[in-house]
Design a protein around this motif. Structure first.
Motif, short mmCIF file in Angstrom:
data_model
loop_
_atom_site.label_atom_id
_atom_site.label_comp_id
_atom_site.label_asym_id
_atom_site.label_seq_id
_atom_site.Cartn_x
_atom_site.Cartn_y
_atom_site.Cartn_z
N PRO A 274 0.82 -1.22 0.00
CA PRO A 274 0.00 0.00 0.00
C PRO A 274 0.85 1.27 0.00
O PRO A 274 1.87 1.34 0.65
N VAL A 275 0.39 2.23 -0.78
CA VAL A 275 1.05 3.53 -0.84
C VAL A 275 0.03 4.57 -0.41
O VAL A 275 0.02 5.69 -0.88
N ILE A 276 -0.85 4.19 0.48
CA ILE A 276 -1.90 5.06 0.97
C ILE A 276 -1.52 5.48 2.39
O ILE A 276 -1.48 4.64 3.28
N PRO A 277 -1.24 6.75 2.61
CA PRO A 277 -0.90 7.15 3.98
C PRO A 277 -2.14 7.12 4.86
O PRO A 277 -3.23 7.48 4.42
N PRO A 278 -1.98 6.71 6.10
CA PRO A 278 -3.13 6.71 7.01
C PRO A 278 -3.45 8.13 7.45
O PRO A 278 -2.58 9.00 7.47
N ARG A 279 -4.68 8.36 7.82
CA ARG A 279 -5.04 9.67 8.35
C ARG A 279 -4.47 9.83 9.75
O ARG A 279 -4.22 8.85 10.44
N ARG A 280 -4.29 11.04 10.16
CA ARG A 280 -3.61 11.31 11.44
C ARG A 280 -4.43 10.89 12.65
O ARG A 280 -3.89 10.62 13.70
N HIS B 123 -0.69 2.42 9.96
CA HIS B 123 -0.06 1.36 9.19
C HIS B 123 1.08 1.91 8.34
O HIS B 123 1.17 3.10 8.07
N ARG B 124 1.94 1.02 7.91
CA ARG B 124 3.11 1.41 7.12
C ARG B 124 2.72 1.64 5.67
O ARG B 124 1.80 1.02 5.15
N TYR B 125 3.45 2.52 5.01
CA TYR B 125 3.26 2.76 3.58
C TYR B 125 4.57 3.29 3.02
O TYR B 125 5.47 3.70 3.75
N ASP B 126 4.69 3.26 1.71
CA ASP B 126 5.91 3.70 1.04
C ASP B 126 5.85 5.21 0.84
O ASP B 126 5.16 5.71 -0.04
N LYS B 127 6.56 5.94 1.68
CA LYS B 127 6.52 7.40 1.65
C LYS B 127 7.15 7.96 0.38
O LYS B 127 6.68 8.94 -0.18
N PHE B 128 8.21 7.32 -0.11
CA PHE B 128 8.88 7.80 -1.31
C PHE B 128 7.96 7.70 -2.53
O PHE B 128 7.85 8.63 -3.32
N ALA B 129 7.28 6.57 -2.67
CA ALA B 129 6.36 6.39 -3.81
C ALA B 129 5.20 7.36 -3.72
O ALA B 129 4.73 7.87 -4.73
N TYR B 130 4.74 7.65 -2.50
CA TYR B 130 3.63 8.59 -2.34
C TYR B 130 4.06 9.99 -2.74
O TYR B 130 3.31 10.73 -3.37
N ARG B 131 5.29 10.37 -2.42
CA ARG B 131 5.80 11.69 -2.82
C ARG B 131 5.97 11.79 -4.34
O ARG B 131 5.74 12.83 -4.93
N GLN B 132 6.39 10.69 -4.96
CA GLN B 132 6.64 10.69 -6.39
C GLN B 132 5.36 10.81 -7.22
O GLN B 132 5.40 11.25 -8.36
N ARG B 133 4.23 10.41 -6.67
CA ARG B 133 3.00 10.44 -7.45
C ARG B 133 2.57 11.86 -7.78
O ARG B 133 1.89 12.09 -8.77
#
Length: 101
Positions: A38-44, A50-60
């Motif tokens: 998953p590359v979906i950041p959780p809400r605060r 849960h964990r997610y790929d922060k680099f891929a989320y920034r690249q989108r």
């Protein structure tokens, strides 16, 4: 099953990009069950972050920005070309023009 879960179910394993609006445990579980990451950041406000790929989320954002600029070309946004080859040719031409700016 939510519409977003139906779209993700059955995709080839790999990374699935989605927006924060799709922060649901069911979607997160479907992505993990299909073998994806998953590359979906959780809400605060969530208790479990849960964990997610922060680099891929920034690249989108770079990809979304490119498509927004590409759709400024009227011919791309309205898809006047009837043949896929002509449409792809203009996409390539518009991409080159954006790259040279």
């Amino acid at each position: 099953m939510a519409p977003a879960c139906q779209l993700v179910a059955g995709l080839a394993s790999g990374k699935v990009l989605a927006d924060r609006a799709y922060d649901a445990d069911s979607l997160h579980d479907v992505i993990l069950n299909e073998g994806g990451e998953p590359v979906i950041p959780p809400r605060r406000h969530r208790k479990y972050q849960h964990r997610y790929d922060k680099f891929a989320y920034r690249q989108r954002w770079g990809i979304e920005g490119f498509f927004a600029k590409l759709k400024q070309w009227r011919r791309v946004a309205t898809r006047y070309d009837k043949l896929a080859a002509n449409f792809l040719g203009f996409i390539k031409l518009a991409s080159i023009m954006l790259w040279l700016k």
